[in-house]
Design an enzyme around this catalytic site. Structure first.
Site, PDB file in Angstrom:
ATOM      1  N   ARG A   1      30.726  67.489  66.537  1.00 44.65           N
ATOM      2  CA  ARG A   1      30.420  67.301  65.052  1.00 44.65           C
ATOM      3  C   ARG A   1      31.409  66.403  64.392  1.00 44.65           C
ATOM      4  NH1 ARG A   1      30.766  72.040  60.545  1.00 44.65           N
ATOM      5  NH2 ARG A   1      32.992  71.341  60.530  1.00 44.65           N
TER       6      ARG A   1
ATOM      7  N   TYR B   1      35.414  69.393  52.518  1.00 41.04           N
ATOM      8  CA  TYR B   1      34.879  70.190  53.827  1.00 41.04           C
ATOM      9  C   TYR B   1      35.052  69.709  55.013  1.00 41.04           C
ATOM     10  CZ  TYR B   1      31.971  72.540  56.924  1.00 41.04           C
ATOM     11  OH  TYR B   1      31.497  72.907  58.027  1.00 41.04           O
TER      12      TYR B   1
ATOM     13  N   ASP C   1      27.927  67.545  59.328  1.00 44.12           N
ATOM     14  CA  ASP C   1      27.691  68.743  58.302  1.00 44.12           C
ATOM     15  C   ASP C   1      27.727  68.141  56.787  1.00 44.12           C
ATOM     16  OD1 ASP C   1      27.220  70.819  57.000  1.00 44.12           O
ATOM     17  OD2 ASP C   1      28.595  72.204  57.981  1.00 44.12           O
TER      18      ASP C   1
ATOM     19  N   HIS D   1      27.150  69.902  54.335  1.00 43.46           N
ATOM     20  CA  HIS D   1      27.355  71.029  53.444  1.00 43.46           C
ATOM     21  C   HIS D   1      26.816  71.399  51.991  1.00 43.46           C
ATOM     22  CE1 HIS D   1      30.404  74.556  53.365  1.00 43.46           C
ATOM     23  NE2 HIS D   1      30.190  74.330  54.523  1.00 43.46           N
TER      24      HIS D   1
ATOM     25  N   GLU E   1      23.258  68.286  59.425  1.00 43.64           N
ATOM     26  CA  GLU E   1      23.375  69.612  58.932  1.00 43.64           C
ATOM     27  C   GLU E   1      23.251  69.735  57.582  1.00 43.64           C
ATOM     28  OE1 GLU E   1      26.221  72.048  60.900  1.00 43.64           O
ATOM     29  OE2 GLU E   1      26.200  73.546  59.371  1.00 43.64           O
TER      30      GLU E   1
ATOM     31  N   GLU F   1      22.391  78.203  57.821  1.00 42.01           N
ATOM     32  CA  GLU F   1      23.475  79.226  57.976  1.00 42.01           C
ATOM     33  C   GLU F   1      23.510  80.103  56.957  1.00 42.01           C
ATOM     34  OE1 GLU F   1      26.695  76.100  58.449  1.00 42.01           O
ATOM     35  OE2 GLU F   1      27.438  76.667  56.217  1.00 42.01           O
TER      36      GLU F   1
ATOM     37  N   ARG G   1      19.475  77.334  61.800  1.00 36.94           N
ATOM     38  CA  ARG G   1      20.675  77.566  62.306  1.00 36.94           C
ATOM     39  C   ARG G   1      21.280  78.931  61.844  1.00 36.94           C
ATOM     40  NH1 ARG G   1      24.808  75.159  63.051  1.00 36.94           N
ATOM     41  NH2 ARG G   1      25.852  75.606  61.328  1.00 36.94           N
TER      42      ARG G   1
ATOM     43  N   GLU H   1      26.808  76.040  68.055  1.00 37.17           N
ATOM     44  CA  GLU H   1      28.286  75.545  67.459  1.00 37.17           C
ATOM     45  C   GLU H   1      29.343  76.427  67.928  1.00 37.17           C
ATOM     46  OE1 GLU H   1      28.660  76.371  63.272  1.00 37.17           O
ATOM     47  OE2 GLU H   1      29.946  74.712  62.860  1.00 37.17           O
TER      48      GLU H   1
ATOM     49  N   TRP I   1      29.851  73.765  47.326  1.00 40.95           N
ATOM     50  CA  TRP I   1      31.092  73.525  48.121  1.00 40.95           C
ATOM     51  C   TRP I   1      30.401  73.310  49.645  1.00 40.95           C
ATOM     52  CZ3 TRP I   1      32.920  76.452  52.525  1.00 40.95           C
ATOM     53  CH2 TRP I   1      34.002  75.795  53.179  1.00 40.95           C
TER      54      TRP I   1
HETATM   55  C1  GCO Z   1      29.430  75.689  59.712  1.00 41.74           C
HETATM   56  C2  GCO Z   1      29.612  76.059  58.351  1.00 41.74           C
HETATM   57  C3  GCO Z   1      30.858  76.763  58.163  1.00 41.74           C
HETATM   58  C4  GCO Z   1      30.560  77.602  56.560  1.00 41.74           C
HETATM   59  C5  GCO Z   1      31.354  78.689  56.600  1.00 41.74           C
HETATM   60  C6  GCO Z   1      31.371  79.674  55.639  1.00 41.74           C
HETATM   61  O1  GCO Z   1      28.614  74.524  59.948  1.00 41.74           O
HETATM   62  O2  GCO Z   1      30.253  75.816  60.680  1.00 41.74           O
HETATM   63  O3  GCO Z   1      29.344  75.282  57.482  1.00 41.74           O
HETATM   64  O4  GCO Z   1      31.927  75.908  58.459  1.00 41.74           O
HETATM   65  O5  GCO Z   1      31.398  76.671  55.563  1.00 41.74           O
HETATM   66  O6  GCO Z   1      30.947  79.725  57.863  1.00 41.74           O
HETATM   67  O7  GCO Z   1      31.849  80.765  55.610  1.00 41.74           O
HETATM   68 MG    MG Z   2      27.596  74.132  58.248  1.00 45.25          MG
END
Ligand code: GCO
Ligand code: MG
Length: 405
Positions: A147, A159, A212, A214, A238, A264, A285, A341, A405
């Site tokens: 990634r 991020y 990602d 996010h 993602e 997630e 995920r 991951e 975020w």
């Molecule tokens: C990822 C996630 C994490 C989250 C985190 C929040 O893809 O691994 O986005 O980085 O931000 O787990 O607690």
């Molecule tokens: Mg993520």
């Protein structure tokens, strides 16, 4: 086999983890992960005050009944706090059942569908060169999928980058209040395709690449990004948009062939049902730790397989080795496993507290045949690392508007 005690531990060996230990009258115990990053103590209170008293005296073999009891029986179904608390209990019960049977948990799920678990690593950096150097090191270490995240020019500490202190990008200790980060979608969209273009120019098409977002884009912005990334052949993009509104993904889907991954922050099959049935996503995920443990994730994996959706369990540093082990057992079993991951095994402090048997080898995780989940928890060591309140960051636009975020 009666449950005689449910112990809940919170420790911070570099970051906070909530660990559940179920003790039985036969002397065996099971361990589960109930860590919800930034909201740990809410889960601890839920377990301590609302779950523990109901479990004392129950038969530890009744995993399904206990799951239903905690899910339907609380009336207030779903939600991250409830489902993380259920996950801690559920994992501990599967661990126990494996120990009683003398079998690793994957054997109880139906046995192995594969011999090793393919993983993707994280390459990040303050600029493209740094990210690509990191990618090069991971390729040398044998990773087949990586990634890529990179600081966006003009924005600090976004991020997936190392942020100002150069620590791991989400290290939570030492943050008594949520840190704030600046976000600008235009700067981001103007930059990201060049990261992938240069990665392909330097390393070719064989290495699988992921990214990602996010959850920071609108559906049409995500559709545009997906289209622009098509020449670089991502394994998946993602969380392009927040998923509360599931029809968002349909819109993105209609515009791009870049595969999509999400889940997630989901905690129940109902969060994913429409996305899976409509085949709007390619990878689900969801994490055992945040979605009710092995019992519910197994069901979700089976359901996803009906629609050609593969699994890519969330594997961040804020899930404990017990949660990662739960994923390893699910991954080795699941017929529709995609990729895991993987961000390494944590530092020395973490490895003092959690003794696990997972090993990394040439782009894959290997799982040893140990009864149960194969992780132990050192209560004495854990006492050396007391809980520290900490938060995930938040994002704001330049004018102060709060963003995802
Ligand atoms: C990822 C996630 C994490 C989250 C985190 C929040 O893809 O691994 O986005 O980085 O931000 O787990 O607690
Ligand atoms: Mg993520």
């Amino acid at each position: 086999m009666k449950i005689i005690d449910v112990k809940i531990f919170v420790s911070c060996p570099s970051r906070n983890f909530v660990t559940v230990k179920i003790e039985t009258d036969e002397g065996l115990y099971g361990l589960g992960d109930a860590t919800l990053n930034g909201r740990e103590m809410a889960v601890v209170a839920y377990l301590q005050e609302h779950i523990k008293p109901c479990l004392i005296g129950k038969d530890a073999h009744q995993i399904e009944d206990i799951w239903q009891y905690l899910y339907k029986g609380c009336y207030w179904r779903r939600g991250p706090i409830t489902m993380t608390a259920i996950a801690g209990i559920d994992m501990a019960l599967w661990d126990l059942k494996g120990k009683v049977a003398g079998l690793p948990v994957y054997q109880l799920l139906g046995g192995k569908s594969r011999t090793k678990i393919k993983v993707y690593g994280h390459a990040n950096g303050q600029n493209i060169d740094e990210t690509l150097d990191h990618l090069g090191k991971l390729i040398e270490d044998g990773y087949k999928a990586v990634r890529l995240q990179c600081a966006i020019p003009g924005l600090e500490g976004t991020y997936g980058t190392l942020a100002d202190k150069k620590d791991y990008y989400e290290l939570q200790s030492n943050r008594p209040l949520p840190p704030e980060q600046l976000w600008d979608t235009n700067k981001y969209l103007n930059f990201i395709p060049s990261l992938f273009k240069k990665a392909r120019e330097k390393y070719g098409m064989e290495i699988q690449l992921l990214h990602d977002v996010h959850s920071r884009l609108t559906p049409i912005e995500a559709a545009k990004l997906g289209k622009e990334l098509e020449p670089y052949n991502l394994l998946f993009l993602e969380d392009p948009v927040p998923a509360e509104n599931q029809s968002n993904y349909k819109l993105i889907r209609h515009h791009t062939t870049t595969p999509l991954a999400v889940g997630e922050v989901f905690n129940s099959i109902w969060d994913a049902k429409k996305l899976i049935e409509s085949q709007s996503i390619d990878y689900i995920r969801m994490a055992a730790t945040h979605a009710g443990g092995l019992t519910s994730i197994k069901r979700i994996m089976d359901f996803a397989s009906l629609y050609n959706v593969r699994t890519a369990p969330h594997g961040p540093p804020d899930i404990s080795p017990i949660g990662h082990a739960a994923h390893a057992h699910l991954n080795i079993w699941a017929p529709n496993f995609g990729i895991q991951e993987f961000v390494g095994f944590g530092g020395t402090d973490m490895n003092k507290v959690f003794k696990h048997s997972l090993t990394y080898d040439n782009g894959h995780l290997l799982l040893k045949d140990i009864p149960g989940l194969g992780v132990d928890f050192d209560e004495q060591e854990a006492k050396q690392f007391p809980y520290k309140r900490s938060y995930l960051p938040i994002s704001r636009l330049e004018d102060g508007t709060l963003w995802d975020w």
